[in-house]
Design a protein around this motif. Structure first.
Motif, PDB file in Angstrom:
ATOM      1  N   ASP A 163       0.850  -1.196   0.000  1.00 52.87           N
ATOM      2  CA  ASP A 163       0.000   0.000   0.000  1.00 52.87           C
ATOM      3  C   ASP A 163       0.884   1.245   0.000  1.00 52.87           C
ATOM      4  OD1 ASP A 163      -2.040   1.803   0.163  1.00 52.87           O
ATOM      5  OD2 ASP A 163      -2.833   1.108   2.081  1.00 52.87           O
ATOM      6  N   GLU A 164       1.016   1.887  -1.175  1.00 55.12           N
ATOM      7  CA  GLU A 164       1.859   3.089  -1.323  1.00 55.12           C
ATOM      8  C   GLU A 164       3.234   2.866  -0.682  1.00 55.12           C
ATOM      9  OE1 GLU A 164       1.141   5.651  -3.082  1.00 55.12           O
ATOM     10  OE2 GLU A 164      -1.028   5.883  -3.174  1.00 55.12           O
ATOM     11  N   PRO A 165       3.966   1.829  -1.082  1.00 55.74           N
ATOM     12  CA  PRO A 165       5.202   1.483  -0.372  1.00 55.74           C
ATOM     13  C   PRO A 165       6.318   2.501  -0.498  1.00 55.74           C
ATOM     14  CG  PRO A 165       5.016   0.206  -2.387  1.00 55.74           C
ATOM     15  CD  PRO A 165       3.710   0.929  -2.218  1.00 55.74           C
ATOM     16  N   THR A 166       6.207   3.432  -1.447  1.00 51.74           N
ATOM     17  CA  THR A 166       7.248   4.448  -1.592  1.00 51.74           C
ATOM     18  C   THR A 166       6.715   5.853  -1.295  1.00 51.74           C
ATOM     19  OG1 THR A 166       6.796   4.731  -3.967  1.00 51.74           O
ATOM     20  CG2 THR A 166       8.424   3.073  -3.348  1.00 51.74           C
ATOM     21  N   GLY A 167       5.523   5.930  -0.723  1.00 52.16           N
ATOM     22  CA  GLY A 167       4.859   7.214  -0.534  1.00 52.16           C
ATOM     23  C   GLY A 167       5.566   8.167   0.406  1.00 52.16           C
ATOM     24  N   ASN A 168       6.361   7.643   1.350  1.00 49.22           N
ATOM     25  CA  ASN A 168       7.050   8.493   2.321  1.00 49.22           C
ATOM     26  C   ASN A 168       8.492   8.797   1.938  1.00 49.22           C
ATOM     27  OD1 ASN A 168       5.037   9.053   4.173  1.00 49.22           O
ATOM     28  ND2 ASN A 168       5.417   7.214   5.376  1.00 49.22           N
ATOM     29  N   LEU A 169       8.883   8.423   0.724  1.00 46.68           N
ATOM     30  CA  LEU A 169      10.284   8.545   0.329  1.00 46.68           C
ATOM     31  C   LEU A 169      10.456   9.610  -0.749  1.00 46.68           C
ATOM     32  CD1 LEU A 169      11.050   4.711   0.020  1.00 46.68           C
ATOM     33  CD2 LEU A 169      11.298   6.170   2.043  1.00 46.68           C
ATOM     34  N   ASP A 170      11.647  10.196  -0.798  1.00 45.84           N
ATOM     35  CA  ASP A 170      11.929  11.135  -1.875  1.00 45.84           C
ATOM     36  C   ASP A 170      12.032  10.373  -3.194  1.00 45.84           C
ATOM     37  OD1 ASP A 170      14.900  10.523  -2.564  1.00 45.84           O
ATOM     38  OD2 ASP A 170      14.939  10.776  -0.395  1.00 45.84           O
ATOM     39  N   GLU A 171      12.010  11.095  -4.308  1.00 45.10           N
ATOM     40  CA  GLU A 171      11.896  10.461  -5.617  1.00 45.10           C
ATOM     41  C   GLU A 171      13.049   9.506  -5.912  1.00 45.10           C
ATOM     42  OE1 GLU A 171      11.525  11.808 -10.320  1.00 45.10           O
ATOM     43  OE2 GLU A 171      10.826  13.144  -8.731  1.00 45.10           O
ATOM     44  N   ALA A 172      14.272   9.920  -5.600  1.00 45.29           N
ATOM     45  CA  ALA A 172      15.425   9.063  -5.886  1.00 45.29           C
ATOM     46  C   ALA A 172      15.384   7.790  -5.054  1.00 45.29           C
ATOM     47  CB  ALA A 172      16.718   9.826  -5.627  1.00 45.29           C
ATOM     48  N   THR A 173      15.102   7.932  -3.751  1.00 42.88           N
ATOM     49  CA  THR A 173      15.031   6.767  -2.868  1.00 42.88           C
ATOM     50  C   THR A 173      13.866   5.868  -3.254  1.00 42.88           C
ATOM     51  OG1 THR A 173      15.969   8.076  -1.064  1.00 42.88           O
ATOM     52  CG2 THR A 173      14.915   6.006  -0.466  1.00 42.88           C
ATOM     53  N   ALA A 174      12.738   6.479  -3.642  1.00 44.06           N
ATOM     54  CA  ALA A 174      11.574   5.698  -4.063  1.00 44.06           C
ATOM     55  C   ALA A 174      11.911   4.829  -5.264  1.00 44.06           C
ATOM     56  CB  ALA A 174      10.416   6.633  -4.397  1.00 44.06           C
ATOM     57  N   GLY A 175      12.650   5.381  -6.218  1.00 48.37           N
ATOM     58  CA  GLY A 175      13.043   4.603  -7.387  1.00 48.37           C
ATOM     59  C   GLY A 175      13.917   3.421  -7.023  1.00 48.37           C
ATOM     60  N   GLU A 176      14.853   3.635  -6.105  1.00 48.24           N
ATOM     61  CA  GLU A 176      15.743   2.564  -5.670  1.00 48.24           C
ATOM     62  C   GLU A 176      14.965   1.465  -4.943  1.00 48.24           C
ATOM     63  OE1 GLU A 176      18.591   4.493  -3.237  1.00 48.24           O
ATOM     64  OE2 GLU A 176      19.563   5.572  -4.893  1.00 48.24           O
ATOM     65  N   VAL A 177      14.060   1.870  -4.064  1.00 48.33           N
ATOM     66  CA  VAL A 177      13.277   0.903  -3.301  1.00 48.33           C
ATOM     67  C   VAL A 177      12.359   0.105  -4.228  1.00 48.33           C
ATOM     68  CG1 VAL A 177      11.428   0.678  -1.591  1.00 48.33           C
ATOM     69  CG2 VAL A 177      13.391   2.144  -1.114  1.00 48.33           C
ATOM     70  N   LEU A 178      11.747   0.779  -5.204  1.00 50.76           N
ATOM     71  CA  LEU A 178      10.871   0.083  -6.149  1.00 50.76           C
ATOM     72  C   LEU A 178      11.654  -0.935  -6.965  1.00 50.76           C
ATOM     73  CD1 LEU A 178       8.108  -0.255  -7.521  1.00 50.76           C
ATOM     74  CD2 LEU A 178       8.801   1.553  -9.119  1.00 50.76           C
TER      75      LEU A 178
END
Length: 228
Positions: A163-178
């Motif tokens: 559920d929105e697993p990258t919603g609390n992360l900045d764009e660069a970190t969200a990309g890495e986590v995804l």
């Protein structure tokens, strides 16, 4: 792995029942990934709760691994969640009193499928090597979310709900986590249902559906309707 058959769900409001799912059909096969998009309040989280057996449909059927969830008692649904589901949330939900390693092992222990070798591999893949003895508050937001993903995948569940697993992360970190999430999902062979509001986050998944006006439509059709 996951199937919705003519699922209906409404929420009570002061103005009367509010329909959030109106005859929804959905199939997610093992090893496939599906992004569920839609505006805030469209019912995405409701659909996810139904998939997890945390709520039951008003009508229709939700089947997990061929098992109709609504036929199970609450204790049986809880057991099914432990054994068949991995859950990743926007808010991490890590246990603050447990170390990184113990947080990672938690779900696998509950499912009775703890694997020390797999836990060690996950720690390395998650970029958390050397941090096993730290506590969640000592990690960055990206590290906490990677740990939450590892905890969900530690028992090798057949289905992962995010559920929105990258919603609390900045764009660069969200990309890495995804990228890490999709890589681990592919390697473990589990199915992934991910709720997101972001077309960019949804793009790498196998399929993209939009929940609009209580019905599911393809992302392409939603784009056509928005532009017309």
């Amino acid at each position: 792995m996951l199937e919705f058959r003519e699922v209906h769900k409404a929420h009570a409001t002061p103005q009367g029942p509010l329909t959030v799912l109106d005859g929804v059909d959905l199939t997610l096969e093992a090893g496939r990934s599906l992004a569920l998009m839609g505006e805030s309040g469209s019912g995405k989280s409701t659909l996810l709760h139904l998939a997890a057996g945390l709520d039951l449909p008003d009508a229709g059927e939700v089947r997990l691994g061929g098992q109709a969830i609504s036929t199970l008692a609450e204790a049986e649904r809880a057991r099914l969640r432990r054994e068949s589901l991995g859950l990743v949330f926007q808010q991490f939900h890590l246990v603050p009193s447990l170390t990184v390693l113990d947080n990672l092992r938690l779900q696998a222990r509950l499912a009775g499928r703890e694997d020390s070798a797999w836990s060690a591999e996950l720690i390395a893949r998650l970029g958390l090597a050397g941090l096993e003895g730290r506590y969640p508050e000592q990690l960055s937001g990206g590290q906490q979310q990677r740990l939450a993903i590892g905890r969900a995948l530690a028992p090798r569940p057949p289905l992962l709900l995010a559920d929105e697993p990258t919603g609390n992360l900045d764009e660069a970190t969200a990309g890495e986590v995804l990228e890490l999430l999709l890589s681990l999902v592919h390697e473990t062979g589990c199915a992934l249902l991910m709720v997101t509001h972001s077309p960019r986050i949804a793009a790498p998944l196998d399929r993209r559906l939009v929940l609009s006006r209580a019905r599911l439509i393809s992302a392409d059709k939603a784009e056509e309707e928005a532009s017309s």
